[in-house]
Every structure is written in structure tokens, then in C-alpha cells.
Design a protein around this motif. Structure first.
Motif, PDB file in Angstrom:
ATOM      1  N   UNK A 147     -15.232  23.258 -10.462  1.00 19.31           N
ATOM      2  CA  UNK A 147     -16.211  23.816  -9.596  1.00 19.31           C
ATOM      3  C   UNK A 147     -16.287  22.727  -8.542  1.00 19.31           C
ATOM      4  N   UNK A 148     -16.682  21.410  -8.715  1.00 20.31           N
ATOM      5  CA  UNK A 148     -17.210  20.434  -7.765  1.00 20.31           C
ATOM      6  C   UNK A 148     -16.214  20.158  -6.916  1.00 20.31           C
ATOM      7  N   UNK A 149     -14.943  20.388  -7.295  1.00 22.03           N
ATOM      8  CA  UNK A 149     -13.765  20.144  -6.437  1.00 22.03           C
ATOM      9  C   UNK A 149     -13.763  21.071  -5.297  1.00 22.03           C
ATOM     10  N   UNK A 150     -14.489  22.188  -5.257  1.00 17.57           N
ATOM     11  CA  UNK A 150     -14.328  23.257  -4.097  1.00 17.57           C
ATOM     12  C   UNK A 150     -15.667  23.370  -3.573  1.00 17.57           C
ATOM     13  N   UNK A 151     -16.524  22.314  -3.730  1.00 15.38           N
ATOM     14  CA  UNK A 151     -17.920  22.110  -2.845  1.00 15.38           C
ATOM     15  C   UNK A 151     -17.467  21.980  -1.492  1.00 15.38           C
ATOM     16  N   UNK A 152     -18.175  22.637  -0.522  1.00 15.19           N
ATOM     17  CA  UNK A 152     -17.957  22.680   0.967  1.00 15.19           C
ATOM     18  C   UNK A 152     -16.795  23.358   1.320  1.00 15.19           C
ATOM     19  N   UNK A 153     -16.323  24.296   0.589  1.00 15.47           N
ATOM     20  CA  UNK A 153     -15.189  25.224   0.996  1.00 15.47           C
ATOM     21  C   UNK A 153     -15.535  26.665   0.962  1.00 15.47           C
ATOM     22  N   UNK A 154     -14.622  27.235   1.452  1.00 12.78           N
ATOM     23  CA  UNK A 154     -14.886  28.745   1.441  1.00 12.78           C
ATOM     24  C   UNK A 154     -15.231  29.336   0.022  1.00 12.78           C
ATOM     25  N   UNK A 155     -14.908  28.663  -0.976  1.00 13.47           N
ATOM     26  CA  UNK A 155     -15.107  29.084  -2.389  1.00 13.47           C
ATOM     27  C   UNK A 155     -16.426  29.391  -2.626  1.00 13.47           C
ATOM     28  N   UNK A 156     -17.394  28.580  -1.872  1.00 15.79           N
ATOM     29  CA  UNK A 156     -18.810  28.916  -1.885  1.00 15.79           C
ATOM     30  C   UNK A 156     -19.295  30.101  -1.299  1.00 15.79           C
ATOM     31  N   UNK A 157     -18.671  30.651  -0.501  1.00 20.36           N
ATOM     32  CA  UNK A 157     -18.970  32.051  -0.166  1.00 20.36           C
ATOM     33  C   UNK A 157     -18.881  33.242  -1.261  1.00 20.36           C
ATOM     34  N   UNK A 158     -17.961  32.976  -2.323  1.00 17.45           N
ATOM     35  CA  UNK A 158     -17.789  34.039  -3.318  1.00 17.45           C
ATOM     36  C   UNK A 158     -18.291  33.672  -4.697  1.00 17.45           C
ATOM     37  N   UNK A 159     -18.372  32.346  -4.942  1.00 21.93           N
ATOM     38  CA  UNK A 159     -18.714  32.008  -6.240  1.00 21.93           C
ATOM     39  C   UNK A 159     -19.790  31.125  -6.480  1.00 21.93           C
ATOM     40  N   UNK A 160     -20.789  30.974  -7.372  1.00 23.81           N
ATOM     41  CA  UNK A 160     -21.819  30.256  -7.616  1.00 23.81           C
ATOM     42  C   UNK A 160     -21.256  29.074  -8.367  1.00 23.81           C
ATOM     43  N   UNK A 161     -20.692  28.104  -7.515  1.00 28.79           N
ATOM     44  CA  UNK A 161     -20.278  26.765  -8.312  1.00 28.79           C
ATOM     45  C   UNK A 161     -20.847  26.109  -9.207  1.00 28.79           C
ATOM     46  N   UNK A 162     -22.429  26.032  -9.052  1.00 29.63           N
ATOM     47  CA  UNK A 162     -23.096  25.210  -9.930  1.00 29.63           C
ATOM     48  C   UNK A 162     -23.289  25.641 -11.452  1.00 29.63           C
TER      49      UNK A 162
END
Length: 265
Positions: A147-162
Motif C-alpha cells: 500500500x505505501x507504494x501507491x501513496x500519492x497516486x490515484x489509488x488513494x481515491x478508491x482505497x484506504x491504503x493505511x
């Protein structure tokens, strides 16, 4: 062979070190943003001169290596190719922009220059290129990062990466949309698309996976040749966890290949 490098980050610095060790090769220039000349020259090392544009370099360098990302390509590639100088790039994702792709191809056609994209963080592109000649039915790229590898990307709009506890899909579509939405993460998708059946027909799935230790790239292809699946778990560069070690290695190998009289590809 005199080489100019665009960029001075972890990939550029690694590639420069390897390239500088080759016999008959000199990194003469590094192209960077205004105000960064001193740090850029220091990062690339040797006796290279830091400049802010390609202007005036057409007769001073034999080849340019781009390691600066999509914006660097948009800023410098046209001028380089129009001048007739060959360009090696790590930023295949820039070709997802139809206008950019058309302009770059036209510049090559007019000047005779060549634009080559390194295979970067993924492999098996030689097999995919060969399979394309016989006819490909389907190509799918599946990318997994923690998940940390997608921080700052479009993934943050669809997932709670934390707070992810299991693998989660955050993009499913084609390579063109993936490259547009994930400009810092989807060069791999664009590379696969260009080697195979194109941006619009290459399927892409991107996952945030809390169990992933490394960045995982998987390519599945089916066609007249048969079928193949290629999977690689890539290490990052110690200097920058977001930069693929194999991408940096592929840049250096591309220059090595230019020097070989006998080669496999």
C-alpha cells in the motif's frame, strides 16, 4: 561515444556510474532544471557539464538518455529528436498521450532519429515483441505493490491504503488509462502495451497488497505462438524505494548494447 543524461535522481545516478565504467563512453552533459546545475553535476559525477536544455548540444553528443520522467520527456524529447540525435528513455508512459506520441513519431520520421524505451522494471518483452508478429489475442498486465507504494497516486481515491488487511484492486482497465492515471507507476503498463497489442487493447489490473514484500509485475499473453506468463518480484534502489533497480540496470544495458558488435537482441 558522448552521452547526455536527462535527470539526476536515483535511476540516473546508478546508470551513470555503470555507463561511465564502459570503455569508449563519456557522459559529457546532464540536463536538469534551472537552479539545480550544481547538485545535478555532483550526482552524475565525472566531468559532465550541467545544462538546462538540449539547445546547442546536437553536435556535442551522440545519444541522450532520459531518466527524468514524463515531464522531462515532454520538455526535451522533441528538440532532441528533431535534431537527429537518438534518445533512450525510461518513460514509456508518456506515449499514452496521443498528441505526444504523434509528435515524437513525426520528429523521428523527419530527422531519422530513433526513440527507444528501455524495458525497465519488467521482462519478457523480447518474447512479446516476437509473439506480436505472429498475432496476439490477449495481453494482460497485473501489478502489485504494498500500500505505501501507491501513496500519492490515484489509488488513494478508491482505497484506504493505511488500513488494508488484504490485497485490493484499485484499477482495472486498459494500459492507456493506467498510464494517464498513474504517471509515476504505470510505465510498465505502457512498455507492455507498446511491445504487444497497443495501449487500448492491453488489459491492466493494479493491486495494493499488504503482503507484498517487493513490487510484483506479471505479464500474461496468448496468441498464435501459444501462451506465456512472466512474473518478476523487483527490488528497489536503496537510494529511492520508489525507483526500480532493474529499470536503472536496463538503462546501462541499453548503452552497453549500443557498443556490442555481436548481441542477442
Amino acid at each position: 561515444m558522448k552521452i547526455a543524461i536527462i535527470g539526476y535522481g536515483a535511476i540516473a545516478a546508478y546508470a551513470a556510474k555503470k555507463i561511465s565504467s564502459l570503455s569508449g563512453v563519456e557522459i559529457s552533459h546532464v540536463i536538469c532544471r534551472a537552479g539545480r546545475e550544481v547538485v545535478a553535476a555532483d550526482k552524475i559525477g565525472g566531468n559532465c557539464r550541467a545544462v538546462t536544455s538540449f539547445e546547442g548540444l546536437a553536435n556535442e553528443v551522440d545519444i541522450v538518455v532520459e531518466c527524468g520522467g514524463h515531464e522531462a520527456m515532454k520538455s526535451h524529447a522533441l528538440e532532441i529528436l528533431k535534431s537527429g540525435v537518438n534518445l533512450i528513455s525510461v518513460s514509456a508512459g508518456v506515449m499514452a498521450d496521443d498528441k505526444v506520441a504523434e509528435d515524437l513519431e513525426r520528429a523521428c520520421q523527419v530527422s531519422g532519429a530513433r526513440l527507444r524505451f528501455v524495458t525497465g522494471a519488467v521482462g519478457a518483452m523480447d518474447a512479446l515483441n516476437a509473439a506480436r508478429v505472429g498475432g496476439l489475442e490477449e495481453v494482460t498486465y497485473i501489478g502489485r505493490k504494498k500500500p505505501a507504494g501507491w501513496k500519492g497516486s490515484h489509488a488513494e481515491k478508491t482505497l484506504d491504503l493505511e488500513n488494508l488487511t488484504e490485497p485490493a484492486l484499485h484499477f482495472k482497465g486498459n494500459a492507456q488509462d493506467a498510464a494517464r492515471l498513474y504517471p509515476k507507476n504505470a510505465n510498465v503498463a505502457a512498455t507492455i502495451a507498446m511491445s504487444g497489442i497497443g495501449m487500448r487493447d492491453t488489459k491492466v489490473e493494479l493491486y495494493a497488497d499488504p503482503e507484498a514484500i517487493r513490487n510484483i509485475h506479471e505479464v500474461r499473453a496468448k496468441g498464435a505462438f501459444g501462451e506465456f506468463t512472466f512474473r518478476i518480484e523487483g527490488q528497489s534502489l536503496p537510494e529511492n524505494p520508489k525507483s526500480s533497480a532493474l529499470t536503472a540496470m536496463s538503462v546501462a544495458e541499453a548503452i552497453e548494447r549500443e557498443l556490442r558488435f555481436i548481441r542477442t537482441s
